[in-house]
Design a protein around this motif. Sequence first.
Motif, PDB file in Angstrom:
ATOM      1  N   TYR A 148     -28.179 -10.634  25.387  1.00  0.00           N
ATOM      2  CA  TYR A 148     -28.525  -9.569  24.292  1.00  0.00           C
ATOM      3  C   TYR A 148     -27.630  -8.284  24.465  1.00  0.00           C
ATOM      4  CZ  TYR A 148     -31.259  -5.875  21.869  1.00  0.00           C
ATOM      5  OH  TYR A 148     -31.312  -4.821  20.860  1.00  0.00           O
ATOM      6  N   ASP A 149     -27.396  -7.921  26.033  1.00  0.00           N
ATOM      7  CA  ASP A 149     -26.833  -6.673  26.257  1.00  0.00           C
ATOM      8  C   ASP A 149     -25.609  -6.547  26.073  1.00  0.00           C
ATOM      9  OD1 ASP A 149     -29.351  -5.484  27.286  1.00  0.00           O
ATOM     10  OD2 ASP A 149     -28.793  -5.898  29.161  1.00  0.00           O
ATOM     11  N   VAL A 150     -24.924  -7.911  26.320  1.00  0.00           N
ATOM     12  CA  VAL A 150     -23.449  -8.201  26.165  1.00  0.00           C
ATOM     13  C   VAL A 150     -22.987  -8.073  24.834  1.00  0.00           C
ATOM     14  CG1 VAL A 150     -21.488 -10.023  26.307  1.00  0.00           C
ATOM     15  CG2 VAL A 150     -23.095  -9.461  28.327  1.00  0.00           C
ATOM     16  N   PHE A 151     -23.671  -8.874  23.555  1.00  0.00           N
ATOM     17  CA  PHE A 151     -23.471  -9.039  22.384  1.00  0.00           C
ATOM     18  C   PHE A 151     -23.970  -7.814  21.670  1.00  0.00           C
ATOM     19  CE2 PHE A 151     -23.018 -13.347  23.751  1.00  0.00           C
ATOM     20  CZ  PHE A 151     -21.758 -13.643  23.037  1.00  0.00           C
ATOM     21  N   ASN A 152     -24.387  -6.635  22.182  1.00  0.00           N
ATOM     22  CA  ASN A 152     -24.876  -5.726  21.548  1.00  0.00           C
ATOM     23  C   ASN A 152     -23.857  -4.618  21.949  1.00  0.00           C
ATOM     24  OD1 ASN A 152     -26.994  -5.887  19.746  1.00  0.00           O
ATOM     25  ND2 ASN A 152     -27.992  -6.850  21.497  1.00  0.00           N
ATOM     26  N   LEU A 153     -22.888  -4.857  23.005  1.00  0.00           N
ATOM     27  CA  LEU A 153     -22.083  -3.747  23.497  1.00  0.00           C
ATOM     28  C   LEU A 153     -21.211  -3.420  21.970  1.00  0.00           C
ATOM     29  CD1 LEU A 153     -20.574  -5.276  26.805  1.00  0.00           C
ATOM     30  CD2 LEU A 153     -21.897  -2.932  26.469  1.00  0.00           C
ATOM     31  N   ASP A 154     -21.120  -1.956  21.994  1.00  0.00           N
ATOM     32  CA  ASP A 154     -20.161  -1.377  20.801  1.00  0.00           C
ATOM     33  C   ASP A 154     -19.584   0.054  21.487  1.00  0.00           C
ATOM     34  OD1 ASP A 154     -19.129  -0.741  18.484  1.00  0.00           O
ATOM     35  OD2 ASP A 154     -20.816  -0.309  17.495  1.00  0.00           O
ATOM     36  N   GLU A 155     -18.892  -0.125  22.231  1.00  0.00           N
ATOM     37  CA  GLU A 155     -18.148   0.720  22.934  1.00  0.00           C
ATOM     38  C   GLU A 155     -17.267   1.808  22.328  1.00  0.00           C
ATOM     39  OE1 GLU A 155     -16.192  -0.374  26.752  1.00  0.00           O
ATOM     40  OE2 GLU A 155     -18.378  -0.812  27.549  1.00  0.00           O
ATOM     41  N   ASN A 156     -16.870   1.194  20.960  1.00  0.00           N
ATOM     42  CA  ASN A 156     -16.085   2.276  20.147  1.00  0.00           C
ATOM     43  C   ASN A 156     -17.012   2.563  18.960  1.00  0.00           C
ATOM     44  OD1 ASN A 156     -16.111  -0.196  18.727  1.00  0.00           O
ATOM     45  ND2 ASN A 156     -13.869  -0.349  18.684  1.00  0.00           N
ATOM     46  N   ASN A 157     -17.926   2.504  18.790  1.00  0.00           N
ATOM     47  CA  ASN A 157     -19.125   2.908  17.831  1.00  0.00           C
ATOM     48  C   ASN A 157     -18.593   2.631  16.494  1.00  0.00           C
ATOM     49  OD1 ASN A 157     -21.208   3.876  19.665  1.00  0.00           O
ATOM     50  ND2 ASN A 157     -19.568   5.536  19.885  1.00  0.00           N
ATOM     51  N   ASP A 158     -18.162   1.208  16.270  1.00  0.00           N
ATOM     52  CA  ASP A 158     -17.818   0.903  14.834  1.00  0.00           C
ATOM     53  C   ASP A 158     -18.837   0.034  14.173  1.00  0.00           C
ATOM     54  OD1 ASP A 158     -17.323  -1.470  16.386  1.00  0.00           O
ATOM     55  OD2 ASP A 158     -15.228  -1.762  15.735  1.00  0.00           O
ATOM     56  N   ASN A 159     -19.857  -0.169  14.894  1.00  0.00           N
ATOM     57  CA  ASN A 159     -21.037  -0.812  14.518  1.00  0.00           C
ATOM     58  C   ASN A 159     -20.768  -2.465  14.434  1.00  0.00           C
ATOM     59  OD1 ASN A 159     -23.097   0.946  13.750  1.00  0.00           O
ATOM     60  ND2 ASN A 159     -22.078   1.516  12.155  1.00  0.00           N
ATOM     61  N   LYS A 160     -19.691  -2.807  15.256  1.00  0.00           N
ATOM     62  CA  LYS A 160     -19.363  -4.180  15.470  1.00  0.00           C
ATOM     63  C   LYS A 160     -19.482  -4.990  17.034  1.00  0.00           C
ATOM     64  CE  LYS A 160     -16.221  -4.053  11.836  1.00  0.00           C
ATOM     65  NZ  LYS A 160     -14.515  -4.030  11.476  1.00  0.00           N
ATOM     66  N   SER A 161     -19.896  -5.951  17.309  1.00  0.00           N
ATOM     67  CA  SER A 161     -20.321  -6.155  18.598  1.00  0.00           C
ATOM     68  C   SER A 161     -18.842  -6.284  19.238  1.00  0.00           C
ATOM     69  CB  SER A 161     -20.945  -7.664  18.752  1.00  0.00           C
ATOM     70  OG  SER A 161     -20.552  -8.238  20.051  1.00  0.00           O
ATOM     71  N   ASP A 162     -18.649  -5.715  20.122  1.00  0.00           N
ATOM     72  CA  ASP A 162     -16.962  -5.833  20.776  1.00  0.00           C
ATOM     73  C   ASP A 162     -16.897  -7.209  21.239  1.00  0.00           C
ATOM     74  OD1 ASP A 162     -17.031  -2.981  20.511  1.00  0.00           O
ATOM     75  OD2 ASP A 162     -17.566  -2.707  22.741  1.00  0.00           O
ATOM     76  N   ILE A 163     -17.771  -7.902  21.992  1.00  0.00           N
ATOM     77  CA  ILE A 163     -17.459  -9.227  22.338  1.00  0.00           C
ATOM     78  C   ILE A 163     -17.380 -10.304  21.080  1.00  0.00           C
ATOM     79  CG2 ILE A 163     -19.674 -10.064  22.779  1.00  0.00           C
ATOM     80  CD1 ILE A 163     -16.798 -10.489  25.197  1.00  0.00           C
ATOM     81  N   PHE A 164     -18.060 -10.073  20.002  1.00  0.00           N
ATOM     82  CA  PHE A 164     -17.954 -10.904  18.968  1.00  0.00           C
ATOM     83  C   PHE A 164     -16.450 -10.766  18.547  1.00  0.00           C
ATOM     84  CE2 PHE A 164     -22.314 -11.418  18.135  1.00  0.00           C
ATOM     85  CZ  PHE A 164     -22.425 -12.910  18.132  1.00  0.00           C
ATOM     86  N   MET A 165     -15.959  -9.296  18.397  1.00  0.00           N
ATOM     87  CA  MET A 165     -14.657  -9.171  17.778  1.00  0.00           C
ATOM     88  C   MET A 165     -13.623  -9.718  18.703  1.00  0.00           C
ATOM     89  SD  MET A 165     -15.573  -7.911  15.093  1.00  0.00           S
ATOM     90  CE  MET A 165     -13.864  -7.321  14.390  1.00  0.00           C
ATOM     91  N   TRP A 166     -13.944  -9.635  20.014  1.00  0.00           N
ATOM     92  CA  TRP A 166     -12.949 -10.389  21.045  1.00  0.00           C
ATOM     93  C   TRP A 166     -12.825 -11.819  20.850  1.00  0.00           C
ATOM     94  CZ3 TRP A 166     -13.060 -13.846  25.169  1.00  0.00           C
ATOM     95  CH2 TRP A 166     -11.910 -13.779  25.799  1.00  0.00           C
ATOM     96  N   LEU A 167     -14.095 -12.451  20.646  1.00  0.00           N
ATOM     97  CA  LEU A 167     -14.087 -13.900  20.494  1.00  0.00           C
ATOM     98  C   LEU A 167     -13.424 -14.526  19.162  1.00  0.00           C
ATOM     99  CD1 LEU A 167     -18.048 -14.442  21.737  1.00  0.00           C
ATOM    100  CD2 LEU A 167     -15.711 -15.706  22.651  1.00  0.00           C
ATOM    101  N   ILE A 168     -13.423 -13.575  18.214  1.00  0.00           N
ATOM    102  CA  ILE A 168     -12.750 -13.963  16.835  1.00  0.00           C
ATOM    103  C   ILE A 168     -11.412 -13.526  17.014  1.00  0.00           C
ATOM    104  CG2 ILE A 168     -14.818 -14.394  15.582  1.00  0.00           C
ATOM    105  CD1 ILE A 168     -14.185 -11.696  14.117  1.00  0.00           C
ATOM    106  N   GLY A 169     -10.842 -12.894  18.127  1.00  0.00           N
ATOM    107  CA  GLY A 169      -9.553 -12.275  17.932  1.00  0.00           C
ATOM    108  C   GLY A 169      -9.164 -10.988  17.183  1.00  0.00           C
ATOM    109  N   GLU A 170     -10.026 -10.387  17.184  1.00  0.00           N
ATOM    110  CA  GLU A 170      -9.663  -9.172  16.252  1.00  0.00           C
ATOM    111  C   GLU A 170      -9.975  -7.780  17.277  1.00  0.00           C
ATOM    112  OE1 GLU A 170     -11.669  -8.638  12.543  1.00  0.00           O
ATOM    113  OE2 GLU A 170     -11.119 -10.733  12.084  1.00  0.00           O
ATOM    114  N   SER A 171      -9.658  -8.012  18.535  1.00  0.00           N
ATOM    115  CA  SER A 171      -9.918  -6.773  19.464  1.00  0.00           C
ATOM    116  C   SER A 171      -8.557  -7.055  20.405  1.00  0.00           C
ATOM    117  CB  SER A 171     -11.033  -6.473  20.075  1.00  0.00           C
ATOM    118  OG  SER A 171     -11.352  -7.623  20.959  1.00  0.00           O
TER     119      SER A 171
END
Length: 146
Positions: free
Chosen positions: A123-146
């Motif tokens: 829960y904590d990992v997939f809720n990380l949004d360090e750049n405050n764009d309302n997108k999960s940082d790790i989801f974005m990395w997993l789909i190759g968009e970070s």
Amino acid sequence: MISTFANKNDENIPKLLPALNYMKENYSIDENNISITGASLGGLGTQYMVAKMPDVFSRAVVLSGYPCNADIKDITVPIIGFVGHPNYGEDSGSYSYMTNRFKKEFGEAQTIVMNSSHGSLPYDVFNLDENNDNKSDIFMWLIGES
């Protein structure tokens, strides 16, 4: 993205392939961008799958993982590992493995220790949004968009 189950040997690979084939046939999937993740024993399975099936997966995230029966030196895809801290209730076996062997193999930057427990880490990992764009940082990395 695929979330995996525990795998200690090759017997579960044939169980995963029909699921992958079903998704490829029934959904619009970029076959060059299939990610895998798993927590706890699923983290063990994630490592096993990317070590044994390197041509299938493009990225992997291990959450509170454990040692698997595959040699993690065989992992060639980008991989990130997250683990909680024992002071917050992380399992000592997972913490020891992730901060020693996993970190040694994949590096400091790819092994993140969080102030989280074993149970709340996903829960904590997939809720990380360090750049405050309302997108999960790790989801974005997993789909190759970070």
